[in-house]
Design a protein around this motif. Structure first.
Motif, PDB file in Angstrom:
ATOM      1  N   ASN A 146      -5.077 -13.776  -9.923  1.00 31.95           N
ATOM      2  CA  ASN A 146      -4.389 -12.531 -10.230  1.00 31.95           C
ATOM      3  C   ASN A 146      -5.345 -11.330 -10.188  1.00 31.95           C
ATOM      4  OD1 ASN A 146      -1.529 -11.998 -11.101  1.00 31.95           O
ATOM      5  ND2 ASN A 146      -2.652 -10.757 -12.580  1.00 31.95           N
ATOM      6  N   ASP A 147      -6.468 -11.465 -10.888  1.00 28.50           N
ATOM      7  CA  ASP A 147      -7.435 -10.366 -10.971  1.00 28.50           C
ATOM      8  C   ASP A 147      -8.025 -10.041  -9.597  1.00 28.50           C
ATOM      9  OD1 ASP A 147      -6.926 -10.413 -13.622  1.00 28.50           O
ATOM     10  OD2 ASP A 147      -8.816 -11.387 -14.209  1.00 28.50           O
ATOM     11  N   LEU A 148      -8.413 -11.093  -8.868  1.00 28.96           N
ATOM     12  CA  LEU A 148      -9.066 -10.879  -7.579  1.00 28.96           C
ATOM     13  C   LEU A 148      -8.106 -10.293  -6.544  1.00 28.96           C
ATOM     14  CD1 LEU A 148     -11.277 -14.120  -7.408  1.00 28.96           C
ATOM     15  CD2 LEU A 148     -12.070 -11.753  -7.710  1.00 28.96           C
ATOM     16  N   VAL A 149      -6.834 -10.768  -6.534  1.00 32.09           N
ATOM     17  CA  VAL A 149      -5.852 -10.235  -5.586  1.00 32.09           C
ATOM     18  C   VAL A 149      -5.612  -8.766  -5.873  1.00 32.09           C
ATOM     19  CG1 VAL A 149      -3.432 -10.311  -4.835  1.00 32.09           C
ATOM     20  CG2 VAL A 149      -4.711 -12.446  -5.093  1.00 32.09           C
ATOM     21  N   ALA A 150      -5.428  -8.422  -7.160  1.00 35.25           N
ATOM     22  CA  ALA A 150      -5.164  -7.033  -7.557  1.00 35.25           C
ATOM     23  C   ALA A 150      -6.304  -6.119  -7.058  1.00 35.25           C
ATOM     24  CB  ALA A 150      -5.013  -6.939  -9.055  1.00 35.25           C
ATOM     25  N   LYS A 151      -7.540  -6.609  -7.288  1.00 35.09           N
ATOM     26  CA  LYS A 151      -8.710  -5.820  -6.919  1.00 35.09           C
ATOM     27  C   LYS A 151      -8.768  -5.596  -5.400  1.00 35.09           C
ATOM     28  CE  LYS A 151     -13.474  -6.286  -8.104  1.00 35.09           C
ATOM     29  NZ  LYS A 151     -14.400  -7.317  -8.610  1.00 35.09           N
ATOM     30  N   LYS A 152      -8.501  -6.716  -4.705  1.00 35.38           N
ATOM     31  CA  LYS A 152      -8.556  -6.687  -3.244  1.00 35.38           C
ATOM     32  C   LYS A 152      -7.522  -5.713  -2.658  1.00 35.38           C
ATOM     33  CE  LYS A 152     -10.268  -8.504   0.499  1.00 35.38           C
ATOM     34  NZ  LYS A 152     -11.701  -8.720   0.741  1.00 35.38           N
ATOM     35  N   LEU A 153      -6.293  -5.798  -3.201  1.00 35.66           N
ATOM     36  CA  LEU A 153      -5.218  -4.955  -2.686  1.00 35.66           C
ATOM     37  C   LEU A 153      -5.488  -3.474  -2.949  1.00 35.66           C
ATOM     38  CD1 LEU A 153      -2.088  -7.134  -3.603  1.00 35.66           C
ATOM     39  CD2 LEU A 153      -3.021  -6.748  -1.327  1.00 35.66           C
ATOM     40  N   GLU A 154      -6.094  -3.201  -4.097  1.00 35.61           N
ATOM     41  CA  GLU A 154      -6.440  -1.812  -4.422  1.00 35.61           C
ATOM     42  C   GLU A 154      -7.474  -1.276  -3.427  1.00 35.61           C
ATOM     43  OE1 GLU A 154      -4.703  -0.010  -6.384  1.00 35.61           O
ATOM     44  OE2 GLU A 154      -3.607  -1.840  -6.829  1.00 35.61           O
ATOM     45  N   GLY A 155      -8.426  -2.182  -3.116  1.00 37.02           N
ATOM     46  CA  GLY A 155      -9.507  -1.796  -2.223  1.00 37.02           C
ATOM     47  C   GLY A 155      -8.990  -1.635  -0.855  1.00 37.02           C
ATOM     48  N   ARG A 185       0.835  -1.222   0.000  1.00 33.34           N
ATOM     49  CA  ARG A 185       0.000   0.000   0.000  1.00 33.34           C
ATOM     50  C   ARG A 185       0.862   1.260   0.000  1.00 33.34           C
ATOM     51  NH1 ARG A 185      -5.253  -2.324   2.804  1.00 33.34           N
ATOM     52  NH2 ARG A 185      -6.032  -3.196   0.847  1.00 33.34           N
ATOM     53  N   SER A 186       2.145   1.107   0.490  1.00 37.53           N
ATOM     54  CA  SER A 186       3.004   2.297   0.449  1.00 37.53           C
ATOM     55  C   SER A 186       3.757   2.376  -0.884  1.00 37.53           C
ATOM     56  CB  SER A 186       3.964   2.306   1.634  1.00 37.53           C
ATOM     57  OG  SER A 186       4.822   1.196   1.543  1.00 37.53           O
ATOM     58  N   GLY A 187       3.348   1.552  -1.860  1.00 37.94           N
ATOM     59  CA  GLY A 187       3.882   1.746  -3.222  1.00 37.94           C
ATOM     60  C   GLY A 187       4.676   0.587  -3.804  1.00 37.94           C
ATOM     61  N   LYS A 188       4.973  -0.426  -2.976  1.00 39.83           N
ATOM     62  CA  LYS A 188       5.771  -1.530  -3.499  1.00 39.83           C
ATOM     63  C   LYS A 188       4.850  -2.537  -4.211  1.00 39.83           C
ATOM     64  CE  LYS A 188       9.686  -4.407  -2.323  1.00 39.83           C
ATOM     65  NZ  LYS A 188      10.233  -5.304  -1.335  1.00 39.83           N
ATOM     66  N   THR A 189       4.382  -2.148  -5.417  1.00 42.11           N
ATOM     67  CA  THR A 189       3.338  -2.927  -6.113  1.00 42.11           C
ATOM     68  C   THR A 189       3.840  -4.270  -6.644  1.00 42.11           C
ATOM     69  OG1 THR A 189       3.852  -1.631  -8.057  1.00 42.11           O
ATOM     70  CG2 THR A 189       1.933  -0.950  -6.785  1.00 42.11           C
ATOM     71  N   THR A 190       5.203  -4.420  -6.690  1.00 41.96           N
ATOM     72  CA  THR A 190       5.727  -5.716  -7.178  1.00 41.96           C
ATOM     73  C   THR A 190       5.318  -6.850  -6.226  1.00 41.96           C
ATOM     74  OG1 THR A 190       7.781  -5.170  -6.038  1.00 41.96           O
ATOM     75  CG2 THR A 190       7.735  -4.844  -8.425  1.00 41.96           C
ATOM     76  N   LEU A 191       4.859  -6.521  -5.034  1.00 37.53           N
ATOM     77  CA  LEU A 191       4.440  -7.550  -4.077  1.00 37.53           C
ATOM     78  C   LEU A 191       3.155  -8.258  -4.492  1.00 37.53           C
ATOM     79  CD1 LEU A 191       5.407  -5.993  -0.655  1.00 37.53           C
ATOM     80  CD2 LEU A 191       6.183  -8.175  -1.571  1.00 37.53           C
ATOM     81  N   LEU A 192       2.537  -7.758  -5.560  1.00 41.73           N
ATOM     82  CA  LEU A 192       1.342  -8.438  -6.091  1.00 41.73           C
ATOM     83  C   LEU A 192       1.651  -9.917  -6.349  1.00 41.73           C
ATOM     84  CD1 LEU A 192      -1.548  -8.432  -7.332  1.00 41.73           C
ATOM     85  CD2 LEU A 192      -0.488  -7.822  -9.512  1.00 41.73           C
ATOM     86  N   GLY A 193       2.843 -10.139  -6.976  1.00 45.95           N
ATOM     87  CA  GLY A 193       3.262 -11.505  -7.299  1.00 45.95           C
ATOM     88  C   GLY A 193       3.376 -12.378  -6.053  1.00 45.95           C
TER      89      GLY A 193
END
Ligand SMILES: [Zn+2]
Length: 491
Positions: free
Chosen positions: A482-491, A454-462
């Motif tokens: 992939n899609d659901l995790v991305a959505k969740k993390l954004e939220g 959430r502080s910007g290290k988006t590579t942690l999506l993987g």
């Protein structure tokens, strides 16, 4: 003080080996070269014989057209010029397995000349020239063991007498045992592609003699050569040459002279031994074979045969790299036999992503084959099977993990991929609420990574996707995760 190894290396670099190879290849005709006897390997001794191949008086040879066609095809594949007229000659020598007292061969007017094979070299490639290719008949076989009285008696099997051979003679262009090995590998590959021989060394369909000499590096004059006879594997030829080069250098360094002779290689000891002094051509008293007409292969006929040449391995590799976006290394594996290359291309054309097919062969198939000591031709998974599995991964029907498990099962059960897939019908987890639940658990268990993300290290999506896939034991549909995790993390 320099050690022994240093001295050997220093001495070896002062000398340059010069190697030429003579390769006999048996042509895959159904009948012999001058009679209609079968060429079938392994029949009871002396059953495939007739007055011609037994050398009985008055029997006359009749040339097998198929042998001429096969020899011409091989010569064209090896970039040779075909002589429109070539002459059969008698090569006279006395040996128990040669019933006529001469072998019908070709001498000063062979079927083909001026060919070459390209082998890989540090500077790209090196051309090894082929002096000549000629047609000849094989001799019979002396059997020194396997019978009750073998200690006193030698038995003769004449089934092989009159089987068609081509002899391929190279220029002495090879300058190391490794180059000789490469040359033989390429030669065999090209011959196999033409289909005129099976090049089976165990059954004697490919036999190799090597001529080798050494000379001071940079010298123009050739040293005295020895001939190493009938070594029965490419690896042994390399070893035999290695030994023989060292032996010759040793003799010269000690102030001795090399004797021109024929030597035999003992693969158990890794050494060569004197067999007999080398014959010169005049020892054979060659003369034109009076019972056969000159062999004429007209230009039109040559062109007709040339049209039947398949795409050669080297050209095929280049094309496959371009067509399928695979690496040169992939292409080498996939063209190791023509049958495999054909299967791969058929599969790759049918598959959605040819590159994935090639990758699966390299990454998933080869390792498993190696572990079981199998060649790629013995793979339980066919190229069609690989293509099917590639498509399933491509459209997300199975995960990479599932594919690995299915491949393991194929090898365990010795069954092809489609069969195992039908039995197992692995289902991907596509229930979004179940996946959602796993995502919540993973996020809850990793608050630190969540904060970093959430502080910007988006590579942690993987990282999160990986954790969820792991939690689902590889069953979840990767795209959905992939899609659901991305959505969740954004939220
Ligand atoms: Zn016969």
């Amino acid at each position: 003080m320099a050690g022994t190894t240093d001295r050997v290396v220093a001495t070896q670099t002062n000398y340059e080996p010069v190697i030429g190879l003579e390769v006999h290849v048996q042509l895959l005709t159904a009948s012999k070269i001058f009679c209609s006897c079968s060429t079938q390997f392994g029949n009871p001794p002396n059953t495939n014989v007739c007055p011609v191949c037994l050398g009985l008086p008055g029997a006359l040879p009749v040339l097998n057209q198929k042998a001429v066609e096969f020899a011409t095809l091989a010569a064209l594949a090896l970039n040779c010029r075909i002589n429109e007229t070539s002459i059969f000659a008698r090569k006279n020598y006395f040996y128990p397995d040669l019933p006529k007292g001469y072998q019908i061969s070709q001498y000063d007017k062979p079927l083909a000349e001026f060919g070459f094979i390209e082998i890989p070299a540090p500077a790209g490639s090196k051309k090894i020239h082929i002096t000549r290719i000629h047609l000849e008949e094989d001799a019979g076989k002396s059997l020194h063991e396997g019978f009750a009285d073998s200690a006193e008696t030698t038995a003769i099997d004449l089934n092989r007498s009159g089987v068609p051979l081509i002899e391929i003679v190279s220029e002495p262009d090879l300058s190391s045992p490794d180059e000789a090995y490469e040359y033989l590998t390429r030669l065999c590959e090209i011959i196999l592609y033409t289909g005129v021989s099976d090049c089976n060394m165990e059954e004697g369909s490919l036999r190799c003699d090597a001529n080798v000499s050494v000379r001071p590096r940079g010298a123009a004059e050739l040293g005295t050569k020895t001939e190493i006879k009938n070594v029965n594997s490419f690896r042994f030829i390399r070893d035999a040459l290695e030994y023989e080069i060292g032996r010759q250098i040793g003799v010269l360094e000690a102030g001795g002279r090399i004797t021109q002779e024929t030597r035999l290689y003992n693969s158990n000891e890794g050494k060569t031994y004197t067999m007999r002094s080398k014959e010169e051509a005049h020892d054979y008293r060659y003369f034109p074979e009076p019972d056969l007409l000159p062999l004429v292969v007209e230009k039109d006929r040559q062109e007709e045969i040339r049209k039947r040449l398949p795409e050669m391995p080297e050209a095929r590799r280049r094309r496959m790299v371009a067509d399928y976006g695979i690496t040169v290394k992939d292409a080498e594996v996939l063209t190791s036999t023509k049958a495999l290359a054909d299967q791969f291309e058929a599969a790759a054309k049918a598959a959605k992503n040819p590159k994935r097919v090639a990758n699966l062969v390299q990454s998933e198939l080869q390792g498993r084959l190696k572990a079981k000591g199998l060649g790629i031709e013995q793979s339980p998974i066919s190229m069609q099977g690989v293509a099917m599995s590639a498509d399933l991964v491509e459209r997300g029907a199975i995960s990479g993990k599932m594919l690995k498990d299915l491949y393991d099962l194929c090898f365990e059960r010795n069954q092809d991929f489609p069969a195992v897939y039908a039995q197992e019908k692995p289902q991907q987890l596509t229930d979004s609420s179940a996946i959602q639940k796993m995502i919540d658990e993973v996020i809850a268990a990793n608050p630190k990574q969540l904060a970093q993300y959430r502080s910007g290290k988006t590579t942690l999506l993987g990282f999160f996707v990986g954790q969820v896939m792991k939690a689902s034991k590889g069953q979840a549909n990767p795209q959905m995760v992939n899609d659901l995790v991305a959505k969740k993390l954004e939220g």
